[in-house]
Design an enzyme around this catalytic site. Structure first.
Site, PDB file in Angstrom:
ATOM      1  N   CYS A   1      20.559 -22.178 -19.352  1.00  0.00           N
ATOM      2  CA  CYS A   1      20.243 -23.208 -20.460  1.00  0.00           C
ATOM      3  C   CYS A   1      18.484 -22.886 -20.859  1.00  0.00           C
ATOM      4  O   CYS A   1      18.063 -23.510 -21.727  1.00  0.00           O
ATOM      5  CB  CYS A   1      20.363 -24.497 -20.416  1.00  0.00           C
ATOM      6  SG  CYS A   1      22.021 -24.776 -19.784  1.00  0.00           S
TER       7      CYS A   1
ATOM      8  N   HIS B   1      15.236 -32.272 -22.457  1.00  0.00           N
ATOM      9  CA  HIS B   1      16.313 -31.350 -22.151  1.00  0.00           C
ATOM     10  C   HIS B   1      17.760 -32.338 -22.455  1.00  0.00           C
ATOM     11  O   HIS B   1      18.718 -31.676 -22.680  1.00  0.00           O
ATOM     12  CB  HIS B   1      16.445 -30.497 -20.900  1.00  0.00           C
ATOM     13  CG  HIS B   1      17.502 -29.723 -20.697  1.00  0.00           C
ATOM     14  ND1 HIS B   1      17.678 -28.537 -21.385  1.00  0.00           N
ATOM     15  CD2 HIS B   1      18.570 -29.543 -19.529  1.00  0.00           C
ATOM     16  CE1 HIS B   1      18.737 -27.819 -21.054  1.00  0.00           C
ATOM     17  NE2 HIS B   1      19.222 -28.491 -19.996  1.00  0.00           N
TER      18      HIS B   1
ATOM     19  N   GLU C   1      14.822 -35.521 -15.003  1.00  0.00           N
ATOM     20  CA  GLU C   1      14.258 -35.316 -15.893  1.00  0.00           C
ATOM     21  C   GLU C   1      13.280 -36.595 -16.241  1.00  0.00           C
ATOM     22  O   GLU C   1      11.958 -36.439 -16.245  1.00  0.00           O
ATOM     23  CB  GLU C   1      14.723 -34.835 -17.297  1.00  0.00           C
ATOM     24  CG  GLU C   1      13.864 -34.393 -18.305  1.00  0.00           C
ATOM     25  CD  GLU C   1      14.469 -33.806 -19.548  1.00  0.00           C
ATOM     26  OE1 GLU C   1      13.906 -33.286 -20.456  1.00  0.00           O
ATOM     27  OE2 GLU C   1      16.004 -33.865 -19.594  1.00  0.00           O
TER      28      GLU C   1
ATOM     29  N   LYS D   1      20.350 -33.419 -28.152  1.00  0.00           N
ATOM     30  CA  LYS D   1      21.605 -32.758 -28.001  1.00  0.00           C
ATOM     31  C   LYS D   1      22.594 -33.929 -28.081  1.00  0.00           C
ATOM     32  O   LYS D   1      23.906 -33.616 -28.317  1.00  0.00           O
ATOM     33  CB  LYS D   1      21.772 -32.370 -26.424  1.00  0.00           C
ATOM     34  CG  LYS D   1      21.170 -31.067 -26.138  1.00  0.00           C
ATOM     35  CD  LYS D   1      21.227 -30.755 -24.646  1.00  0.00           C
ATOM     36  CE  LYS D   1      20.556 -29.452 -24.220  1.00  0.00           C
ATOM     37  NZ  LYS D   1      19.286 -29.742 -24.079  1.00  0.00           N
TER      38      LYS D   1
ATOM     39  N   HIS E   1      25.132 -29.271 -27.012  1.00  0.00           N
ATOM     40  CA  HIS E   1      24.615 -28.418 -26.001  1.00  0.00           C
ATOM     41  C   HIS E   1      24.734 -27.046 -26.257  1.00  0.00           C
ATOM     42  O   HIS E   1      25.917 -26.542 -26.057  1.00  0.00           O
ATOM     43  CB  HIS E   1      24.644 -28.858 -24.592  1.00  0.00           C
ATOM     44  CG  HIS E   1      23.980 -28.018 -23.634  1.00  0.00           C
ATOM     45  ND1 HIS E   1      22.939 -26.968 -23.841  1.00  0.00           N
ATOM     46  CD2 HIS E   1      23.752 -28.466 -22.044  1.00  0.00           C
ATOM     47  CE1 HIS E   1      22.464 -26.595 -22.714  1.00  0.00           C
ATOM     48  NE2 HIS E   1      22.855 -27.468 -21.689  1.00  0.00           N
TER      49      HIS E   1
ATOM     50  N   PHE F   1      20.704 -24.541 -14.902  1.00  0.00           N
ATOM     51  CA  PHE F   1      21.270 -23.989 -13.741  1.00  0.00           C
ATOM     52  C   PHE F   1      20.656 -22.725 -13.344  1.00  0.00           C
ATOM     53  O   PHE F   1      20.114 -21.846 -13.824  1.00  0.00           O
ATOM     54  CB  PHE F   1      22.909 -23.877 -13.995  1.00  0.00           C
ATOM     55  CG  PHE F   1      23.635 -24.896 -14.259  1.00  0.00           C
ATOM     56  CD1 PHE F   1      23.148 -26.149 -14.052  1.00  0.00           C
ATOM     57  CD2 PHE F   1      25.044 -24.637 -14.257  1.00  0.00           C
ATOM     58  CE1 PHE F   1      24.100 -27.114 -14.181  1.00  0.00           C
ATOM     59  CE2 PHE F   1      25.949 -25.796 -14.422  1.00  0.00           C
ATOM     60  CZ  PHE F   1      25.266 -27.125 -14.199  1.00  0.00           C
TER      61      PHE F   1
END
Length: 420
Positions: A168, A307, A318, A339, A344, A405
């Site tokens: 991502c 994010h 976050e 998002k 996403h 990830f």
């Protein structure tokens, strides 16, 4: 080596809403969700999930039939977004005789999945339909660097042409690396961004197996993605592409280009702790790195495009990283996760959200985190969550976060363009 200011002279986006970048941003400001329910007829079991797709995207109309047929959908989306950004920058597709050389102009792209759909289609053709041969275009449609290759060919860019794949954070890293090349003087113009298509059967099933996809049906799908909400239930996959033309400031000014914003910093880090569990300290290092690279203090930042994926584990980490970096100022820091509306886009999310952040500064307006009012998770408190679109907000600088990830983190810092 002299550092050059880096202007954004072109923005292009192919989104579920259709329309241009201005329309895209207006839909976000209004809190309009593009998420819908996907129900397929696949065997052995249909896909049934909320997704954000681009149903009105017509690649042949935007690219021409011969070029479109050479591409997988992720490349069509990305190349179309790039052409829109290039046109907005006021640059011709191919240089004419006597024009400036483009031998140092380049393209750096981001994608997490690339042409995985082409490979999946080939597997189905062989195993389910009994075909012995695949299309001779299968390799070039499936390669991850297809977008930057096509862009470089179509626009005559003779400099670096490459792609980044870091889950991502893919396009966040691509934009950051393109920014560095312009700032250093290695390139006077760079085209950068990202694209992904996340709705192929195997991809949806893989994310479903991780139990991080938000559930939903035809009625509930539009509100399925709820970052920072106490009742959040997971992420929603999307598709699309976004592109930015980055240009040395003096180069842009000399040709009279409209400047839509400025990239001023880029920070990266690795959590080096876990493949899928985010780490506060790793994210904080990327945030601090972007601020230091930009020469900005935390108090200079007026907005963060988070994010914010709506996963149980990711959202609080976050916010915790933002609280650590911004300290007492975190409570006044406007934060939103778009998002919630456009889904996403995996490797393309950094590019789409970079465009959103640049548009927020250009338009002096902040889009919301949709579906969050009255639902904020106590573990995600401590910042100024934007619950409704805000217009006429004095914004000086902003950050866009991409946390992936593998622990790959990328943060981009932007400054508002000069007053028009």
């Amino acid at each position: 080596m002299c550092a050059h200011r880096v202007a954004i002279t072109g923005l292009g986006v192919i989104s579920p809403y259709g329309g241009n970048d201005t329309d895209f941003f207006e839909r976000l400001l209004a809190g309009q969700s593009a998420v819908r329910h996907l129900l397929t007829d696949d065997l052995p079991r249909p896909l049934s999930a909320p997704v954000a797709s681009c149903p009105d995207f017509d690649p042949e109309a935007l690219l021409g039939k011969p070029l479109a047929l050479m591409m997988e959908r992720f490349a069509q989306l990305g190349t179309a977004a790039a052409f829109l950004a290039w046109a907005q920058a006021g640059l011709p597709r191919q240089p004419a005789a006597g024009d400036e050389s483009r031998e140092d102009w380049g393209c750096i792209w981001g994608t997490a999945l690339g042409g995985v759909a082409a490979h999946e289609r080939g597997n189905r053709d062989m195993w389910l339909k009994g075909r012995e041969r695949l299309s001779p275009l299968a390799v070039v449609q499936g390669m991850n660097n297809a977008v930057n290759a096509h862009i470089s060919i179509q626009l005559g860019l003779g400099g670096v042409s490459t792609s980044h794949t870091a889950a991502c954070a893919s396009s966040g890293i691509a934009i950051g690396e393109a920014f560095r090349r312009v700032r250093s003087g290695e390139a006077s113009v760079m085209l950068t961004g990202g694209s992904d298509v996340c709705q192929s059967y195997g991809v949806v099933r893989a994310w479903e197996a991780m139990r991080v996809l938000a559930p939903g049906d035809a009625q509930t799908a539009p509100t399925a993605c709820r970052p920072f909400a106490a009742d959040r239930a997971g992420l929603v996959l999307g598709e699309g592409g976004a592109a930015l033309v980055l240009e040395a400031w003096d180069h842009a000014a000399a040709r009279g280009a409209t400047i839509h914003g400025e990239i001023v910093g880029y920070g990266t880090s690795c959590d080096h702790s876990h493949l899928v569990r985010p780490h506060r300290q790793g994210q904080a290092r990327a945030l601090r790195g972007a601020l230091a690279d930009a020469g900005l203090a935390p108090g200079d930042i007026d907005y963060v495009n988070a994010h914010g994926t709506a996963t149980t584990e990711g959202d609080p980490v976050e916010i915790s990283a933002l609280r650590e970096v911004f300290g007492d100022g975190a409570a006044r820091l406007a934060v939103s996760a778009t998002k919630s509306m456009h889904g996403h886009l995996l490797g393309a999310c950094g590019a789409v959200e970079a465009v959103v952040t640049a548009l927020a500064l250009r338009e002096q307006a902040v889009p919301p985190t949709a579906h969050l009012a009255g639902r904020i998770d106590p573990a995600c408190e401590g910042v100024d969550h934007v619950l409704q679109g805000r217009r006429g907000v004095p914004l000086r600088a902003a950050l866009s976060n991409s946390f992936a990830f593998g622990g790959s983190n990328a943060v981009l810092a932007f400054r508002a363009p000069p007053a028009r």
